[in-house]
Enzyme design. Structure first.
Site, short mmCIF file in Angstrom:
data_model
loop_
_atom_site.label_atom_id
_atom_site.label_comp_id
_atom_site.label_asym_id
_atom_site.label_seq_id
_atom_site.Cartn_x
_atom_site.Cartn_y
_atom_site.Cartn_z
N ALA A 26 0.82 -1.21 0.00
CA ALA A 26 0.00 0.00 0.00
C ALA A 26 0.85 1.26 0.00
CB ALA A 26 -0.90 -0.04 1.23
N ASN A 84 3.07 -3.96 7.71
CA ASN A 84 3.82 -4.73 6.70
C ASN A 84 4.63 -3.80 5.82
OD1 ASN A 84 3.09 -7.69 6.77
ND2 ASN A 84 1.08 -6.73 6.95
N HIS A 106 0.57 6.41 4.24
CA HIS A 106 1.98 6.06 4.45
C HIS A 106 2.86 7.09 3.76
CE1 HIS A 106 0.84 2.12 5.94
NE2 HIS A 106 0.18 1.88 4.83
N1 LIG Z 1 2.10 -6.35 2.23
C1 LIG Z 1 1.13 -5.51 2.45
O1 LIG Z 1 1.14 -4.37 2.02
C2 LIG Z 1 -0.06 -5.96 3.24
C3 LIG Z 1 -1.19 -5.15 3.30
C4 LIG Z 1 -2.28 -5.60 4.02
C5 LIG Z 1 -2.24 -6.81 4.69
N2 LIG Z 1 -1.11 -7.55 4.63
C6 LIG Z 1 -1.03 -8.85 5.33
O2 LIG Z 1 -1.56 -9.85 4.48
C7 LIG Z 1 -2.18 -10.87 5.28
C8 LIG Z 1 -3.62 -11.07 4.80
O3 LIG Z 1 -4.36 -9.87 4.97
P1 LIG Z 1 -5.96 -9.86 4.85
O4 LIG Z 1 -6.39 -8.46 4.88
O5 LIG Z 1 -6.38 -10.72 3.72
O6 LIG Z 1 -6.34 -10.57 6.23
P2 LIG Z 1 -7.70 -11.33 6.59
O7 LIG Z 1 -7.74 -11.38 8.07
O8 LIG Z 1 -8.85 -10.74 5.87
O9 LIG Z 1 -7.46 -12.80 6.01
C9 LIG Z 1 -6.48 -13.68 6.50
C10 LIG Z 1 -7.03 -15.09 6.31
O10 LIG Z 1 -5.98 -16.02 6.60
C11 LIG Z 1 -6.52 -17.08 7.38
N3 LIG Z 1 -5.45 -17.66 8.19
C12 LIG Z 1 -4.79 -17.12 9.22
N4 LIG Z 1 -3.88 -17.96 9.71
C13 LIG Z 1 -3.95 -19.08 8.93
C14 LIG Z 1 -3.27 -20.33 8.93
N5 LIG Z 1 -2.35 -20.60 9.85
N6 LIG Z 1 -3.60 -21.24 7.99
C15 LIG Z 1 -4.56 -20.99 7.07
N7 LIG Z 1 -5.26 -19.81 7.03
C16 LIG Z 1 -4.96 -18.89 7.94
C17 LIG Z 1 -7.61 -16.43 8.24
O11 LIG Z 1 -8.56 -17.38 8.68
C18 LIG Z 1 -8.19 -15.42 7.26
O12 LIG Z 1 -9.26 -15.96 6.50
C19 LIG Z 1 -2.08 -10.40 6.73
O13 LIG Z 1 -0.98 -11.02 7.36
C20 LIG Z 1 -1.85 -8.91 6.61
O14 LIG Z 1 -1.13 -8.38 7.70
C21 LIG Z 1 -0.04 -7.16 3.91
#
Ligand SMILES: NC(=O)c1ccc[n+]([C@@H]2O[C@H](COP(=O)([O-])OP(=O)(O)OC[C@H]3O[C@@H](n4cnc5c(N)ncnc54)[C@H](O)[C@@H]3O)[C@@H](O)[C@H]2O)c1
Length: 271
Positions: free
Chosen positions: A124, A192, A222
């Site tokens: 982002a 992140n 950001h």
């Molecule tokens: N790189 C970036 O810019 C950025 C931006 C936003 C979010 N993220 C990260 O990406 C990831 C996903 O974000 P999101 O918004 O989709 O989150 P979310 O909470 O909507 O979805 C995460 C999903 O992963 C599942 N999950 C969690 N642990 C698990 C495991 N051990 N095994 C299987 N499934 C599992 C959860 O049940 C959930 O459905 C998060 O870690 C978040 O911090 C990164």
């Protein structure tokens, strides 16, 4: 050419958006073959909504069977998944970037001998291209200033020990200042972008983070400030939080889609 078998770990906001994107936009090159998700009803809903009908597998099975893995689950497991995928010479795209930092030196050792690739989208934030270019010279300092509404920070481990109570914040407040190692421990689901900036620039120890909140904020914003031989890179991105998960910015999803476009394209713009 044989289509890549894609496996998506985590079918929340990002994972399900990417599942739909793979089906809609990348079907010429790839097939969504597998998913892994802790929440069974959520996985079933996603499978039901897709033509591909991916198989629900354990993470270990998914890593073994997929050619290209997308991690969109949690910083608690992203490092381990990246290790096992790269050891098996797989391609892997990691969204939970903060989870890579704790074991990054061992990941670097694996990266020297794997035939796989580790992809980390710009997420982002704008300016990662210029930070990478600056790193070819010398970077003297790197700072991330993040502003998020309270809803985007709720539940972070930081608040277990902090005196700051989010519900009592009435005006713009600096709630955290430190380096990236401290930031990803305190806010594993929220910063992140700081881990990404550290990996693109001068590392997690030297990269500084300032985190503000205010009930008046409506966007996840950001700012990157990087100073080096090439001058100053100063960018600001004001993101719409995604409807499903206010911690996640809509641009982070688009950024992963753009990276997949780049992976499958012969036309690659930007550093
Ligand atoms: N790189 C970036 O810019 C950025 C931006 C936003 C979010 N993220 C990260 O990406 C990831 C996903 O974000 P999101 O918004 O989709 O989150 P979310 O909470 O909507 O979805 C995460 C999903 O992963 C599942 N999950 C969690 N642990 C698990 C495991 N051990 N095994 C299987 N499934 C599992 C959860 O049940 C959930 O459905 C998060 O870690 C978040 O911090 C990164």
């Amino acid at each position: 050419m044989k289509k890549l078998r894609i496996g998506i770990i985590g079918c929340g906001t990002i994972g399900s958006a990417l599942a739909r994107a793979v089906e809609r936009r990348f079907s010429k090159h790839a097939h969504l073959a597998y998913i892994a998700e802790l929440d069974r009803p959520k996985a079933d809903r996603l499978i039901h909504s897709l033509k591909a009908k991916p198989l629900l597998l354990s993470i270990a099975q998914l890593v073994k069977r997929s050619d290209f893995i997308i991690e969109a689950a949690s910083a608690k497991i992203s490092g381990g998944i990246a290790h096992s995928a790269l050891k098996r010479n797989k391609e892997i795209l990691v969204m939970s970037v903060g989870g890579l930092l704790a074991s990054f030196s061992s990941l670097e050792r694996i990266l020297k001998c794997t035939k796989g690739t580790l992809y980390i989208p710009s997420g982002a934030v704008a300016g990662i291209d210029a930070v990478l270019a600056s790193r070819e010279g010398k970077i003297r300092s790197a700072t991330l200033i993040t502003r998020k509404p309270p809803a985007g920070l709720r539940g972070a481990p930081f608040f277990k020990t902090s005196k700051i109570k989010l519900e009592r914040v009435r005006k713009e407040t600096l709630i955290f200042e430190g380096n990236v190692i401290q930031a990803v421990k305190a806010f594993p689901k929220n910063v992140n972008v700081s881990a990404l900036l550290a990996l693109a620039g001068i590392g997690p120890r030297k990269t500084k983070v300032r985190l503000y909140t205010s009930p008046k904020y409506t966007k996840n914003s950001h700012e990157i400030i990087v100073e080096g031989d090439c001058g100053v890179v100063h960018t600001r991105t004001d993101n719409m939080p995604s409807k499903e998960n206010p911690k996640t910015s809509a641009l982070a999803i688009r950024s992963a889609e753009a990276l997949l476009t780049k992976v499958f394209s012969r036309f690659k713009v930007g550093t």
